[in-house]
Design a protein around this motif. Structure first.
Motif, PDB file in Angstrom:
ATOM      1  N   GLY A 167       1.207  -0.900  -0.136  1.00 28.09           N
ATOM      2  CA  GLY A 167      -0.093   0.147  -0.271  1.00 28.09           C
ATOM      3  C   GLY A 167       0.852   1.217  -0.272  1.00 28.09           C
ATOM      4  O   GLY A 167       0.665   2.092   0.745  1.00 28.09           O
ATOM      5  N   SER A 168       1.971   1.372  -0.774  1.00 24.76           N
ATOM      6  CA  SER A 168       2.747   2.687  -0.674  1.00 24.76           C
ATOM      7  C   SER A 168       2.682   3.415  -1.932  1.00 24.76           C
ATOM      8  O   SER A 168       3.899   3.666  -1.847  1.00 24.76           O
ATOM      9  CB  SER A 168       4.414   1.346  -0.587  1.00 24.76           C
ATOM     10  OG  SER A 168       4.964   0.780  -1.508  1.00 24.76           O
ATOM     11  N   THR A 169       1.442   3.153  -2.810  1.00 19.51           N
ATOM     12  CA  THR A 169       1.902   4.338  -3.847  1.00 19.51           C
ATOM     13  C   THR A 169       1.295   5.996  -3.161  1.00 19.51           C
ATOM     14  O   THR A 169       0.910   6.654  -4.389  1.00 19.51           O
ATOM     15  CB  THR A 169       0.900   3.912  -5.161  1.00 19.51           C
ATOM     16  OG1 THR A 169      -0.571   3.300  -4.366  1.00 19.51           O
ATOM     17  CG2 THR A 169       0.928   2.524  -5.424  1.00 19.51           C
ATOM     18  N   HIS A 170       0.851   6.208  -2.550  1.00 21.20           N
ATOM     19  CA  HIS A 170       0.228   7.049  -1.424  1.00 21.20           C
ATOM     20  C   HIS A 170       0.399   6.700  -0.045  1.00 21.20           C
ATOM     21  O   HIS A 170       0.665   6.043   0.754  1.00 21.20           O
ATOM     22  CB  HIS A 170      -1.322   7.544  -2.301  1.00 21.20           C
ATOM     23  CG  HIS A 170      -2.338   6.552  -1.251  1.00 21.20           C
ATOM     24  ND1 HIS A 170      -2.438   5.442  -2.891  1.00 21.20           N
ATOM     25  CD2 HIS A 170      -2.840   6.805  -0.489  1.00 21.20           C
ATOM     26  CE1 HIS A 170      -3.857   5.015  -1.418  1.00 21.20           C
ATOM     27  NE2 HIS A 170      -3.642   5.319  -0.581  1.00 21.20           N
ATOM     28  N   GLY A 171      -0.142   8.161   0.440  1.00 21.37           N
ATOM     29  CA  GLY A 171      -0.014   9.024   1.666  1.00 21.37           C
ATOM     30  C   GLY A 171       1.266   7.635   2.573  1.00 21.37           C
ATOM     31  O   GLY A 171       2.121   8.517   2.984  1.00 21.37           O
ATOM     32  N   ILE A 172       0.574   7.833   3.841  1.00 24.36           N
ATOM     33  CA  ILE A 172       1.750   6.563   4.558  1.00 24.36           C
ATOM     34  C   ILE A 172       2.152   6.115   4.301  1.00 24.36           C
ATOM     35  O   ILE A 172       3.900   5.638   4.166  1.00 24.36           O
ATOM     36  CB  ILE A 172       0.863   6.248   5.932  1.00 24.36           C
ATOM     37  CG1 ILE A 172       0.332   7.053   7.489  1.00 24.36           C
ATOM     38  CG2 ILE A 172       1.508   5.201   6.552  1.00 24.36           C
ATOM     39  CD1 ILE A 172      -0.618   6.806   7.981  1.00 24.36           C
ATOM     40  N   GLY A 173       2.363   4.474   3.692  1.00 24.16           N
ATOM     41  CA  GLY A 173       2.784   4.191   2.894  1.00 24.16           C
ATOM     42  C   GLY A 173       4.333   4.243   1.655  1.00 24.16           C
ATOM     43  O   GLY A 173       5.535   4.254   1.882  1.00 24.16           O
ATOM     44  N   ALA A 174       3.509   5.808   1.134  1.00 22.02           N
ATOM     45  CA  ALA A 174       4.860   6.432  -0.029  1.00 22.02           C
ATOM     46  C   ALA A 174       5.011   6.745   0.866  1.00 22.02           C
ATOM     47  O   ALA A 174       7.211   6.600   0.613  1.00 22.02           O
ATOM     48  CB  ALA A 174       4.248   7.198  -0.325  1.00 22.02           C
ATOM     49  N   ALA A 175       5.820   6.996   2.133  1.00 14.12           N
ATOM     50  CA  ALA A 175       5.730   8.930   3.236  1.00 14.12           C
ATOM     51  C   ALA A 175       6.930   7.388   3.688  1.00 14.12           C
ATOM     52  O   ALA A 175       8.195   7.447   3.954  1.00 14.12           O
ATOM     53  CB  ALA A 175       5.250   8.914   4.000  1.00 14.12           C
ATOM     54  N   THR A 176       6.723   5.949   3.856  1.00 16.80           N
ATOM     55  CA  THR A 176       7.398   4.961   4.588  1.00 16.80           C
ATOM     56  C   THR A 176       8.333   4.186   3.915  1.00 16.80           C
ATOM     57  O   THR A 176      10.024   3.741   4.301  1.00 16.80           O
ATOM     58  CB  THR A 176       6.410   4.232   5.258  1.00 16.80           C
ATOM     59  OG1 THR A 176       5.757   4.552   5.867  1.00 16.80           O
ATOM     60  CG2 THR A 176       7.344   2.559   5.638  1.00 16.80           C
ATOM     61  N   ALA A 177       8.090   4.337   1.864  1.00 19.78           N
ATOM     62  CA  ALA A 177       8.785   3.977   1.630  1.00 19.78           C
ATOM     63  C   ALA A 177       9.435   5.215   1.053  1.00 19.78           C
ATOM     64  O   ALA A 177      11.412   4.364   1.020  1.00 19.78           O
ATOM     65  CB  ALA A 177       7.300   3.547   0.038  1.00 19.78           C
ATOM     66  N   ARG A 178       9.767   5.881   1.260  1.00 20.89           N
ATOM     67  CA  ARG A 178      10.572   7.042   0.848  1.00 20.89           C
ATOM     68  C   ARG A 178      11.990   7.121   2.315  1.00 20.89           C
ATOM     69  O   ARG A 178      13.007   6.746   2.194  1.00 20.89           O
ATOM     70  CB  ARG A 178      10.498   8.123   0.322  1.00 20.89           C
ATOM     71  CG  ARG A 178      11.146   9.480   0.769  1.00 20.89           C
ATOM     72  CD  ARG A 178      10.951  10.667   0.593  1.00 20.89           C
ATOM     73  NE  ARG A 178      10.488  11.052  -1.241  1.00 20.89           N
ATOM     74  CZ  ARG A 178       9.142  10.997  -2.013  1.00 20.89           C
ATOM     75  NH1 ARG A 178       8.140  10.713  -1.192  1.00 20.89           N
ATOM     76  NH2 ARG A 178      10.109  10.703  -3.266  1.00 20.89           N
ATOM     77  N   VAL A 179      10.760   6.711   3.364  1.00 18.39           N
ATOM     78  CA  VAL A 179      12.226   6.809   4.699  1.00 18.39           C
ATOM     79  C   VAL A 179      12.672   5.792   4.748  1.00 18.39           C
ATOM     80  O   VAL A 179      14.198   5.877   4.706  1.00 18.39           O
ATOM     81  CB  VAL A 179      11.468   6.793   5.822  1.00 18.39           C
ATOM     82  CG1 VAL A 179      12.344   6.921   7.515  1.00 18.39           C
ATOM     83  CG2 VAL A 179      10.300   8.503   5.931  1.00 18.39           C
ATOM     84  N   LEU A 180      12.467   4.785   4.237  1.00 23.30           N
ATOM     85  CA  LEU A 180      13.218   3.844   4.668  1.00 23.30           C
ATOM     86  C   LEU A 180      14.851   3.619   3.407  1.00 23.30           C
ATOM     87  O   LEU A 180      15.424   2.807   3.525  1.00 23.30           O
ATOM     88  CB  LEU A 180      12.468   2.066   4.054  1.00 23.30           C
ATOM     89  CG  LEU A 180      11.612   1.540   5.138  1.00 23.30           C
ATOM     90  CD1 LEU A 180      11.024   0.587   5.094  1.00 23.30           C
ATOM     91  CD2 LEU A 180      12.150   2.362   6.537  1.00 23.30           C
TER      92      LEU A 180
END
Length: 256
Positions: free
Chosen positions: A19-32
Motif C-alpha cells: 500500500g505504498s503508492t500514497h499517504g503513509i505507505g509512500a512516505a514510509t517507502a521514502r524514509v526506508l
C-alpha cells in the motif's frame, strides 16, 4: 574510509512496503530508502507502483515497483517467489495496505466482511508467514504492522476496520513470540490522525475537534509514521519486539 553506520542504517537491506503508492505507505517507502534500503513499492496497480518507484529513483534512491493485491493468495505467493529469485530473501516487511469500509455494523454484509478480512488480516498474516521464510536464512528481519488508533478507541461506522486493526496487535505479539528465536521481530505502529488525503477532506469544524483532542495540537505527517517504522526496522530497535507504538501526538491519552 567509509563513515561508520548509524543505528538507523539500512544499507544492504531489502524492504517491502505494501500500500505504498500514497499517504503513509509512500512516505514510509521514502524514509526506508533514504536510510539505505532497497525498497519494493507495492500496491494493486502496477502503473502507480512504477510512478512512486521512479520518483524515488529520481532522488537517487534504490527502489522498484512490484504490484501485489494482498487479498489474493496467488499474489502473495508470486511476491515471495520474486523476492527469493531477485533478492535472495527479505529483511523488512511493512504491512500497510488496507480497506476502510465506512459502514455500520448492521450494514456490514458477509461479502464485505470477507473481502475486508482477506486484505486487512489474512493478507497481513500470510504475507508475514512468507516473510519469515525469506528472513530466516538471512539471520532475521523485521515485520511492522500498521494498525490505527481505532484499535484502542473504536469509532462508529468503522467497526469492522477497528476490529481488524485490533487483531493486528495480537498478530504482532504472536509472530514476535514464535519467530523471535530466528532473529525475526514483529511490532505494531498505531497512527493517530495523519495529514493525508483523507484528513485533507475534513471540514474546518472537524479539523478543529481533532486538534483539540491532540495535545501537540497538529496533525501528524506521513513521514513521522515512516520514522517510527525505521526505528523498529533498524539496529536501533533491535531489542524491541511484540510492541505497540502509538504515533498520535498524544491523542490516545487525551481520549482516556
Amino acid at each position: 574510509m567509509p563513515a561508520p553506520a548509524t543505528p538507523f542504517d539500512l544499507h544492504g537491506k531489502v524492504a517491502l512496503v505494501t500500500g505504498s503508492t500514497h499517504g503513509i505507505g509512500a512516505a514510509t517507502a521514502r524514509v526506508l530508502a533514504q536510510a539505505g534500503a532497497h525498497v519494493l513499492v507495492s500496491s494493486r496497480k502496477s502503473d502507480e507502483c512504477e510512478r512512486v518507484a521512479q520518483a524515488l529513483r529520481d532522488e537517487g534512491l534504490s527502489a522498484e515497483a512490484r504490484a501485489c493485491h494482498i487479498g489474493r493468495m496467488e499474489d502473495i505467493a508470486a511476491m515471495s517467489a520474486h523476492l527469493l529469485a531477485s533478492h535472495g530473501g527479505l529483511d523488512i516487511l511493512v504491512n500497510n495496505a488496507v480497506l476502510s469500509p465506512w459502514r455500520s455494523i448492521d450494514d456490514t454484509d458477509p461479502a464485505l466482511f470477507m473481502k475486508t478480512v482477506e486484505v486487512n488480516l489474512r493478507g497481513y498474516w500470510y504475507l508475514s508467514v512468507e516473510a519469515t521464510r525469506l528472513m530466516k536464512p538471512r539471520g532475521g528481519g523485521s515485520i511492522v504492522n500498521i494498525s490505527s488508533l481505532s484499535a484502542w478507541h473504536p469509532e462508529k461506522m468503522l467497526g469492522l476496520y477497528g476490529t481488524l486493526k485490533t487483531a493486528l496487535l495480537g498478530m504482532s505479539r504472536v509472530f514476535a513470540l514464535e519467530y523471535g528465536e530466528f532473529g525475526i521481530r514483529a511490532n505494531t505502529v498505531l497512527p493517530g490522525v495523519i495529514d493525508t488525503r483523507l484528513a485533507q477532506a475534513f471540514d474546518g469544524e472537524a479539523r478543529e475537534r481533532i486538534l483539540k483532542k491532540t495535545p501537540v495540537h497538529r496533525l501528524g505527517l506521513p513521514e513521522e509514521i515512516g520514522y517510527a517504522v525505521l526505528y523498529l526496522s533498524s539496529p536501533a530497535g533491535a531489542f524491541v519486539t511484540g510492541a505497540s507504538l502509538a504515533v498520535d501526538g498524544g491523542m490516545s491519552i487525551s481520549m482516556i
